[in-house]
Design an enzyme around this catalytic site. Structure first.
Site, mmCIF file in Angstrom:
data_model
loop_
_atom_site.group_PDB
_atom_site.id
_atom_site.type_symbol
_atom_site.label_atom_id
_atom_site.label_comp_id
_atom_site.label_asym_id
_atom_site.label_seq_id
_atom_site.Cartn_x
_atom_site.Cartn_y
_atom_site.Cartn_z
ATOM 1 N N PRO A 169 9.569 40.596 43.545
ATOM 2 C CA PRO A 169 9.470 39.128 43.559
ATOM 3 C C PRO A 169 10.735 38.452 43.045
ATOM 4 C CG PRO A 169 7.456 40.099 42.681
ATOM 5 C CD PRO A 169 8.409 41.227 42.887
ATOM 6 N N TRP A 204 7.316 42.374 49.943
ATOM 7 C CA TRP A 204 7.862 42.525 51.295
ATOM 8 C C TRP A 204 7.800 43.967 51.797
ATOM 9 C CZ3 TRP A 204 8.131 37.701 52.459
ATOM 10 C CH2 TRP A 204 8.739 36.760 51.642
ATOM 11 N N GLY A 257 13.123 25.765 79.733
ATOM 12 C CA GLY A 257 12.703 24.371 79.525
ATOM 13 C C GLY A 257 11.420 24.312 78.706
ATOM 14 N N GLY A 258 10.526 23.392 79.099
ATOM 15 C CA GLY A 258 9.267 23.217 78.347
ATOM 16 C C GLY A 258 8.459 24.499 78.276
ATOM 17 N N GLU A 263 16.986 44.187 55.165
ATOM 18 C CA GLU A 263 18.004 45.239 54.957
ATOM 19 C C GLU A 263 19.380 44.627 54.704
ATOM 20 O OE1 GLU A 263 17.684 48.815 57.284
ATOM 21 O OE2 GLU A 263 15.591 48.362 57.781
ATOM 22 N N THR A 297 20.939 40.440 53.977
ATOM 23 C CA THR A 297 21.101 39.218 54.768
ATOM 24 C C THR A 297 22.482 39.188 55.443
ATOM 25 O OG1 THR A 297 22.035 38.067 52.868
ATOM 26 C CG2 THR A 297 19.638 37.933 53.132
ATOM 27 N N SER A 298 22.661 38.219 56.328
ATOM 28 C CA SER A 298 23.977 38.073 56.984
ATOM 29 C C SER A 298 25.073 37.840 55.943
ATOM 30 C CB SER A 298 23.954 36.902 57.969
ATOM 31 O OG SER A 298 23.180 37.233 59.091
ATOM 32 N N GLU A 299 24.728 37.101 54.878
ATOM 33 C CA GLU A 299 25.729 36.847 53.829
ATOM 34 C C GLU A 299 26.156 38.173 53.193
ATOM 35 O OE1 GLU A 299 22.772 35.099 54.023
ATOM 36 O OE2 GLU A 299 23.775 33.436 55.019
HETATM 37 C C1 LIG Z 1 9.390 40.665 57.141
HETATM 38 C C2 LIG Z 1 10.124 41.320 56.011
HETATM 39 C C3 LIG Z 1 10.052 42.695 55.857
HETATM 40 C C4 LIG Z 1 10.697 43.317 54.783
HETATM 41 N N1 LIG Z 1 10.524 44.674 54.589
HETATM 42 C C5 LIG Z 1 10.993 45.228 53.447
HETATM 43 C C6 LIG Z 1 10.667 46.594 53.131
HETATM 44 O O1 LIG Z 1 9.996 47.291 53.894
HETATM 45 N N2 LIG Z 1 11.105 47.089 51.948
HETATM 46 C C7 LIG Z 1 11.843 46.351 51.073
HETATM 47 O O2 LIG Z 1 12.218 46.867 50.034
HETATM 48 N N3 LIG Z 1 12.191 45.055 51.364
HETATM 49 C C8 LIG Z 1 11.767 44.485 52.517
HETATM 50 N N4 LIG Z 1 12.072 43.169 52.807
HETATM 51 C C9 LIG Z 1 12.863 42.403 51.847
HETATM 52 C C10 LIG Z 1 14.235 42.034 52.351
HETATM 53 O O3 LIG Z 1 15.070 43.157 52.336
HETATM 54 C C11 LIG Z 1 14.746 40.862 51.475
HETATM 55 O O4 LIG Z 1 14.006 39.717 51.845
HETATM 56 C C12 LIG Z 1 16.223 40.639 51.628
HETATM 57 O O5 LIG Z 1 16.949 41.697 51.075
HETATM 58 C C13 LIG Z 1 16.658 39.318 50.946
HETATM 59 O O6 LIG Z 1 16.174 39.246 49.652
HETATM 60 P P1 LIG Z 1 15.382 37.934 49.158
HETATM 61 O O7 LIG Z 1 14.380 37.592 50.192
HETATM 62 O O8 LIG Z 1 14.911 38.172 47.781
HETATM 63 O O9 LIG Z 1 16.474 36.785 49.169
HETATM 64 P P2 LIG Z 1 17.468 36.392 47.961
HETATM 65 O O10 LIG Z 1 18.107 37.615 47.438
HETATM 66 O O11 LIG Z 1 16.731 35.524 47.014
HETATM 67 O O12 LIG Z 1 18.559 35.534 48.741
HETATM 68 C C14 LIG Z 1 18.284 34.191 49.163
HETATM 69 C C15 LIG Z 1 19.532 33.662 49.874
HETATM 70 O O13 LIG Z 1 20.652 33.695 48.978
HETATM 71 C C16 LIG Z 1 21.721 34.453 49.551
HETATM 72 N N5 LIG Z 1 22.441 35.169 48.501
HETATM 73 C C17 LIG Z 1 21.928 35.949 47.522
HETATM 74 N N6 LIG Z 1 22.907 36.454 46.765
HETATM 75 C C18 LIG Z 1 24.089 35.998 47.285
HETATM 76 C C19 LIG Z 1 25.465 36.170 46.960
HETATM 77 N N7 LIG Z 1 25.868 36.969 45.953
HETATM 78 N N8 LIG Z 1 26.401 35.530 47.716
HETATM 79 C C20 LIG Z 1 26.020 34.746 48.762
HETATM 80 N N9 LIG Z 1 24.731 34.549 49.119
HETATM 81 C C21 LIG Z 1 23.777 35.173 48.393
HETATM 82 C C22 LIG Z 1 21.055 35.397 50.543
HETATM 83 O O14 LIG Z 1 21.954 35.834 51.534
HETATM 84 C C23 LIG Z 1 19.939 34.504 51.093
HETATM 85 O O15 LIG Z 1 20.471 33.664 52.085
HETATM 86 C C24 LIG Z 1 11.475 42.543 53.891
HETATM 87 C C25 LIG Z 1 11.573 41.154 54.079
HETATM 88 C C26 LIG Z 1 10.909 40.543 55.108
HETATM 89 C C27 LIG Z 1 11.001 39.037 55.253
#
Ligand SMILES: Cc1cc2nc3c(=O)[nH]c(=O)nc-3n(C[C@H](O)[C@H](O)[C@H](O)COP(=O)(O)OP(=O)(O)OC[C@H]3O[C@@H](n4cnc5c(N)ncnc54)[C@H](O)[C@@H]3O)c2cc1C
Length: 383
Positions: free
Chosen positions: A128, A156, A339-340, A363, A365-367
């Site tokens: 969390p 997640w 379209g629609g 796995e 984020t793009s960042e």
């Molecule tokens: C459908 C789904 C399935 C998933 N399955 C799994 C799974 O099987 N096992 C598992 O372990 N996890 C799983 N995840 C978790 C997933 O890997 C995380 O959601 C992901 O790593 C991002 O973490 P967060 O959601 O806590 O976002 P946060 O870490 O809170 O980040 C929020 C935003 O802040 C940005 N950010 C954070 N730190 C920085 C930084 N230093 N510099 C710039 N930007 C930053 C991030 O890029 C993002 O845009 C799953 C998530 C989803 C939604």
């Protein structure tokens, strides 16, 4: 890299393509609405080798390459992102971690059931309070005379509701640091494990994504996976070397959108001719095709580097980053072409686009991908 797929892989691809067309595509909309993929279809995927793709044959897997993994995941995602994510997380996270770090006894005990699909595996790293900053995780594993006791909460967890085995990454030393965390196998039947209700997600709705809590959850000593305090290092290796397979999901999703857009544009007429004869539509379709091909090459290049014994973190990040953002662009264009109609659930494009958003988040984020690429690039160029 050979751009032609080997014959045995073409055969595996075709079996997967048929399975996806017959058993997945007709039901994907229903699974998206019901937030569940039925067990019997998952079991069928196991029977044709989709749930043990890279697991060695001696443990009941298909013994295929990472290239094969990228190919079959694309085929599945073309019809349904959720099914592709189920297959990807099971193979690419849980089984890959076991293939990498589990003992011979653990492999012999667990891999045959996992690789055949008798049991689904889940991989639990995120919590969390930490996703991107996973090293800050607080789930603890404490040594007792009988084994280990786990306390904490994971969030997640893909396929957490249907899983029979959880690969849990937990803190084994109080202080922060990559060498303070270990990995453990927790069976579903363990006392003290609680699997929560699935999230109500935007996309990838057919896969269940759940919180999993551990309250004095006791597991035997031999369930430690890999070396003590080395679990985070192994987890990063699994992510760094395998995230091109998330890119493969995006390539498949984008292809599904493109195919639907081409079909629609050939049938739908405006101003007396099919949409496909209007240059504005042709240009969108041409850009979509080109971007998909570019992403596919990046994904397969990363997979082939892995298969050649040269896993390349930077290429994996580039493949995931480019493919996931590409599929969003393609998805929006597909909706525009329909379209629609594209804005409704009568066509698959809105679902595939919703599914793809996860590929820009999960796995890493793009960042995070950009940060890792920049770091690797800096090291390479300043060496
Ligand atoms: C459908 C789904 C399935 C998933 N399955 C799994 C799974 O099987 N096992 C598992 O372990 N996890 C799983 N995840 C978790 C997933 O890997 C995380 O959601 C992901 O790593 C991002 O973490 P967060 O959601 O806590 O976002 P946060 O870490 O809170 O980040 C929020 C935003 O802040 C940005 N950010 C954070 N730190 C920085 C930084 N230093 N510099 C710039 N930007 C930053 C991030 O890029 C993002 O845009 C799953 C998530 C989803 C939604």
């Amino acid at each position: 890299m050979d751009f032609e797929l080997p014959e045995d892989l073409v055969a595996f691809r075709d079996v997967t393509r048929d399975f996806a067309a017959e058993r997945i595509a007709p039901h994907a909309r229903e699974w998206d609405a019901n937030k569940w993929i039925p067990e019997d279809v998952v079991a069928e995927a196991g029977r044709i080798g989709l749930l043990g793709v890279t697991t060695p044959e001696q443990y009941g897997g298909a013994g295929q390459s990472m290239l094969a993994m990228s190919v079959i995941i694309e085929e599945i995602a073309r019809c349904d992102g959720s099914f592709a994510l189920l297959v990807e997380a099971h193979n690419g996270l849980c089984l890959q971690h076991l293939n990498l770090a589990a003992s011979e006894a653990q492999k012999t005990k667990y891999l045959p059931d996992l690789a055949s699909g008798k049991m689904i595996g889940a991989w639990c790293l995120s919590e969390p309070d930490c996703g991107t900053d996973a090293e800050a995780l607080t789930t603890r594993a404490e040594k007792t005379s009988a084994g280990w006791v786990l306390n904490g909460q994971k969030l997640w967890v893909t396929s957490g509701k249907r899983a029979g085995l959880y690969l849990v990454i937990a803190r084994t030393k109080a202080e922060r640091g990559s060498r303070t965390i270990s990995a453990f196998i927790v069976e579903r039947s363990a006392k003290g494990i609680d699997v929560g209700e699935p999230e109500d997600k935007m996309g990838m709705r057919g896969t269940d994504t759940v919180p999993v809590s551990f309250d004095n959850c006791e597991i035997p000593e031999e369930n430690l996976v890999g070396e003590l305090h080395h679990g985070y290092v192994d987890a990063l290796k699994v992510l760094d070397e395998g995230r091109f397979s998330v890119g493969a999901i995006s390539v498949g999703l984008a292809r599904g959108c493109l195919e639907e857009a081409v079909k629609y544009a050939a049938e739908r007429k405006s101003f007396g001719k099919p949409l496909i004869k209007h240059q504005a539509i042709q240009f969108m379709l041409a850009d979509m095709e080109t971007e998909i091909e570019a992403a596919r090459i990046l994904v397969r290049q990363a997979a082939c580097a892995h298969d050649a014994g040269r896993p390349d973190k930077e290429r994996c990040c580039m493949a995931k980053l480019f493919a996931s953002e590409m599929a969003s662009r393609v998805g929006w264009k597909a909706i525009q072409i329909l379209g629609g109609a594209g804005y409704t659930k009568d066509f698959c494009v809105e679902r595939l686009l919703r599914d793809n958003k996860l590929c820009e988040i999960g796995e890493g984020t793009s960042e995070v991908q950009r940060m890792l690429i920049a770091r690797e690039q800096f090291e390479r160029r300043s060496a």
